[in-house]
Structure formats: structure tokens, C-alpha cells
Design an enzyme around this catalytic site. Structure first.
Site, PDB file in Angstrom:
ATOM      1  N   ASP A 244       0.829  -1.213   0.000  1.00  0.00           N
ATOM      2  CA  ASP A 244       0.000   0.000   0.000  1.00  0.00           C
ATOM      3  C   ASP A 244       0.865   1.266   0.000  1.00  0.00           C
ATOM      4  OD1 ASP A 244      -2.355   1.499   0.114  1.00  0.00           O
ATOM      5  OD2 ASP A 244      -2.384   1.544   2.292  1.00  0.00           O
ATOM      6  N   SER A 267      -6.442   5.276   0.347  1.00  0.00           N
ATOM      7  CA  SER A 267      -6.685   4.033  -0.391  1.00  0.00           C
ATOM      8  C   SER A 267      -8.135   3.629  -0.120  1.00  0.00           C
ATOM      9  CB  SER A 267      -5.786   2.901   0.103  1.00  0.00           C
ATOM     10  OG  SER A 267      -4.504   3.374   0.413  1.00  0.00           O
ATOM     11  N   GLN A 318      -5.316  -1.215  -7.013  1.00  0.00           N
ATOM     12  CA  GLN A 318      -5.944  -0.381  -5.975  1.00  0.00           C
ATOM     13  C   GLN A 318      -6.731   0.753  -6.610  1.00  0.00           C
ATOM     14  OE1 GLN A 318      -3.850   2.840  -3.244  1.00  0.00           O
ATOM     15  NE2 GLN A 318      -3.827   0.899  -2.155  1.00  0.00           N
TER      16      GLN A 318
END
Ligand SMILES: CCCCCCCCCCCCCCCC(=O)SCCNC(=O)CCNC(=O)[C@H](O)C(C)(C)COP(=O)(O)OP(=O)(O)OC[C@H]1O[C@@H](n2cnc3c(N)ncnc32)[C@H](O)[C@@H]1OP(=O)(O)O
Length: 327
Positions: A244, A267, A318
Site C-alpha cells: 500500500d 486508499s 488499488q
């Protein structure tokens, strides 16, 4: 026997107020080992994590990758060791706080012969902050086999760690005031604890640090500074944790260079496919990220994590929320 009462409106899913919590947000090394290898089990299918790292220095919000890694650790604790995680699909529902523990509630959806599926709900203050599905696969022989070619880039030994590269840019005379301000902000926002544990080296520091115009793509070398031991599960969780790291910023970076300052960036969802079981996050890994689309306050980013010997270890995807200040 009397049926248990259904929860009334406003009843927390699981109240954590009585649970002792001493934040060790600054001790990432202990946090990695304790939460990824020795996550505390408090009941069947219920685990608690007390080590939470901030994503940005100035907010108390939990770093998204940590919730991903801890969910993987919690789900893995409910399957036999012969089952290896291969895919994780998740949503970040609500911002987590580093000041409270996170509870991980596991639903054992199915135990098959070759695959096991788990649903994990991460809960804080009785509210879901994250949910994901994780699938585990029993090792099988290759039926077909191929592997894309890893980008050819400078070796990590020839590159500077991100902070040193940033300081070098700041010391140079040809950096304008706006770029210097962005770099100083970037240096302030990296949690100190993160840098003590991981070494991050941008492949193209000029673009990474916005000294030059950049496309929405980025490549960093990354590794844990110390030996993490030989448990594959720890390396898998640490990899998930790190995925991430540079996705959202890959999408925003070119626009910052043109003067855009996001008022909100998070995110939103995160998918991880782990292609190989054996790799080490204390060896250099190349994380390549590309954003192919941004619009409607969302950006889409894909990532590839390569081992130094050219194996594609992990693929990621993502969506991130990137908002401009309200007018
Ligand atoms: C040297 C080494 C280098 C290496 C360097 C290492 C660094 C080391 C880690 C770095 C790491 C970085 C990368 C982190 C990346 C994550 O970690 S992000 C964290 C994970 N993601 C999350 O936590 C997101 C969780 N999800 C949520 O919080 C919610 O789903 C959302 C997205 C906020 C949406 O919720 P919602 O209920 O639908 O609410 P929404 O209508 O969107 O409104 C929310 C708020 O936004 C406000 N808002 C609306 N529009 C706007 C606007 N345009 N502007 C501003 N605010 C707005 C609203 O007014 C509202 O405010 P409040 O009323 O709550 O005060």
C-alpha cells in the site's frame, strides 16, 4: 434454550474499551513480528492487534497496508500451514486510529481440499473499518509456466535511500521553492519508525522527488534493514503490508508537480495476488507502480513486486480517493 437477543441499534459489534492498549506505533520491528507472527488470539476466530503504524506523521490514522498485513496474519492463523495465501480483495471502509487496538473477526467461509476461503472484518470501537476476502491454496505443481520480464533498472547499491536523495536535492541550487516545500513536507510526513525498519530507494530520484516532470508511474527498491528470519508467512505479511506504500502517491505525484494539492487522499480498495511462496523481504525487492486512470476523485493504480532475480512475486491493484479542496 433461550435465543440470544439480537443486537439493538447502536450496539457495537465488539466493544474494545475494556481491552488494555499500549500503543507501540513507533516500534515497527516488534510490531511486524508480534502482529504478523504472534497476533494475539482472544477467542475462536477473533484476534487483536496492538501495534499500529501511522500512514502519515501528522495524522493518527492507521497505515492501510498494516491492516492488510494483519488481516492476512489473522486469516492465516485459521488455516493449516500447508495452505498458502494467493489472493486478497479488500475495502478500506473507515479510517482506523493508532490509539486503539484493532479486532480481526474471521469468518471461515469454506475449507476445501485445495482452497480455503476466509472473510476478515477489522473492527475498532465496534465499527468495521476494513473488510476483505482472502483465499489460500494448497501447493500444486506447475501446469503452465511463464513470468514477465523485470524492468532493467539501476541496482539499489547505486542509489540513495529516499531521505538522503531528498536532502541532496534540497542542498542542490537548482531546486525551486515549491519543489523544496513539497520535499520538506514529504520528509516530515514519513513516520520515523518506518525508516528505521525499511530502506526505500527510488530508482529515479529526480522524478520521485518531483524535481522533474513525471508520468503516473514509480519504481522503488525496498527491503527490511534487518534479518526477518525464515518464516515464509512473515515475509508474505510484510510484503502485503508494504504493497500500500507507493500506490496512491504514484497517481498524485505528476499532478502535484503541476500545482495540485489534494485535500483528501486515501486508499479505498486494495487487491493483492501472491504468485510465489518463497521470497524474502529483507532482500531487495523492486516495487513498480503505474496509474492508468484518474477521474471523478478516484485513481486506479496497479503494482508489481519483483524479487531481485527477476521473479514476479506479487501483483496489486488499488483504487484511491483523491479529492481537491472544496470551492
Ligand atoms: C524515506 C522513506 C520513504 C518511504 C515512505 C514511507 C511512508 C510510510 C507509509 C506511507 C503510506 C502512504 C500511503 C497511505 C495510504 C493509506 O494508508 S490510506 C489509509 C487507508 N484508507 C482509509 O483509511 C480510508 C478509509 N475509508 C474512509 O475513511 C471512508 O470510506 C471515506 C473514504 C472517507 C468515505 O466515507 P463517507 O462516509 O462516504 O464520507 P464522505 O462523504 O466521503 O466524507 C468524508 C469527509 O470528507 C469530507 N470531504 C468531502 N469532500 C471533500 C473534499 N473535496 N476535500 C476535503 N474533504 C472533503 C467530508 O466533509 C467529510 O468530512 P467529515 O464530515 O467526516 O468531517
Amino acid at each position: 434454550m433461550a435465543k440470544p437477543k439480537p443486537p439493538t441499534e447502536g450496539t457495537p459489534l465488539c466493544n474494545v474499551e475494556h481491552i488494555e492498549f499500549e500503543s507501540r506505533a513507533n516500534d515497527i520491528k516488534a510490531g511486524l513480528i508480534d502482529t504478523f507472527l504472534n497476533l494475539q488470539r482472544i477467542d475462536t476466530n477473533l484476534y487483536i492487534a496492538r501495534h499500529l503504524l501511522k500512514g502519515r506523521h501528522s495524522y493518527n490514522a492507521v497505515y492501510g497496508g498494516q491492516v492488510v498485513g494483519q488481516s492476512l496474519a489473522a486469516a492465516a492463523a485459521t488455516v493449516e500451514d500447508c495452505f498458502i495465501p494467493h489472493s486478497l480483495h479488500s475495502y478500506f471502509i473507515k479510517t482506523g486510529s493508532v490509539d486503539k487496538p484493532i479486532l480481526y473477526m474471521i469468518d471461515r467461509i469454506r475449507d476445501g481440499r485445495s482452497f480455503c476461503t476466509r472473510v476478515v472484518k477489522a473492527v475498532q470501537d465496534g465499527e468495521a473499518i476494513f473488510s476483505c476476502q482472502i483465499s489460500f491454496h494448497h501447493k500444486e505443481p506447475d501446469a503452465i509456466k511463464h513470468n514477465s520480464i523485470m524492468p532493467v533498472v539501476s541496482a539499489p547499491e547505486e542509489l540513495l535511500p529516499a531521505r538522503e536523495a531528498a536532502l541532496e536535492v534540497l542542498r542542490s541550487r537548482d531546486v525551486d521553492e515549491v519543489t523544496a516545500g513539497v520535499i520538506q513536507h514529504f520528509l516530515k510526513e514519513i513516520p520515523d519508525a518506518f525508516e528505521r525498519v525499511f530502506d526505500v530507494r527510488p530508482v529515479n530520484p529526480g522524478k520521485y522527488l518531483l524535481k522533474e516532470d513525471t508520468e503516473p508511474m514509480s519504481m522503488i527498491w525496498i527491503r527490511a534493514r534487518e534479518n526477518l528470519g525464515d518464516d515464509n508467512r512473515l515475509h508474505q505479511c510484510v510484503a502485503a503490508y508494504l504493497t500500500d506504500l507507493s500506490m496512491l502517491t504514484t497517481a498524485v505525484r505528476p499532478h502535484i508537480r503541476k500545482g495540485f494539492i489534494p485535500s483528501m487522499s486515501f486508499s479505498l480498495d486494495h487487491c493483492v495476488w501472491i504468485h510465489e511462496n518463497e521470497f524474502r523481504m529483507d532482500d531487495w525487492m523492486l516495487y513498480e507502480t503505474v496509474s492508468s486512470k484518474a477521474g471523478g476523485s478516484r485513481a486506479f493504480i496497479e503494482g508489481r513486486l519483483w524479487s531481485r532475480d527477476g521473479r514476479l512475486i506479487i501483483s496489486t491493484a488499488q483504487e484511491a480517493l483523491i479529492r481537491a479542496p472544496k470551492v
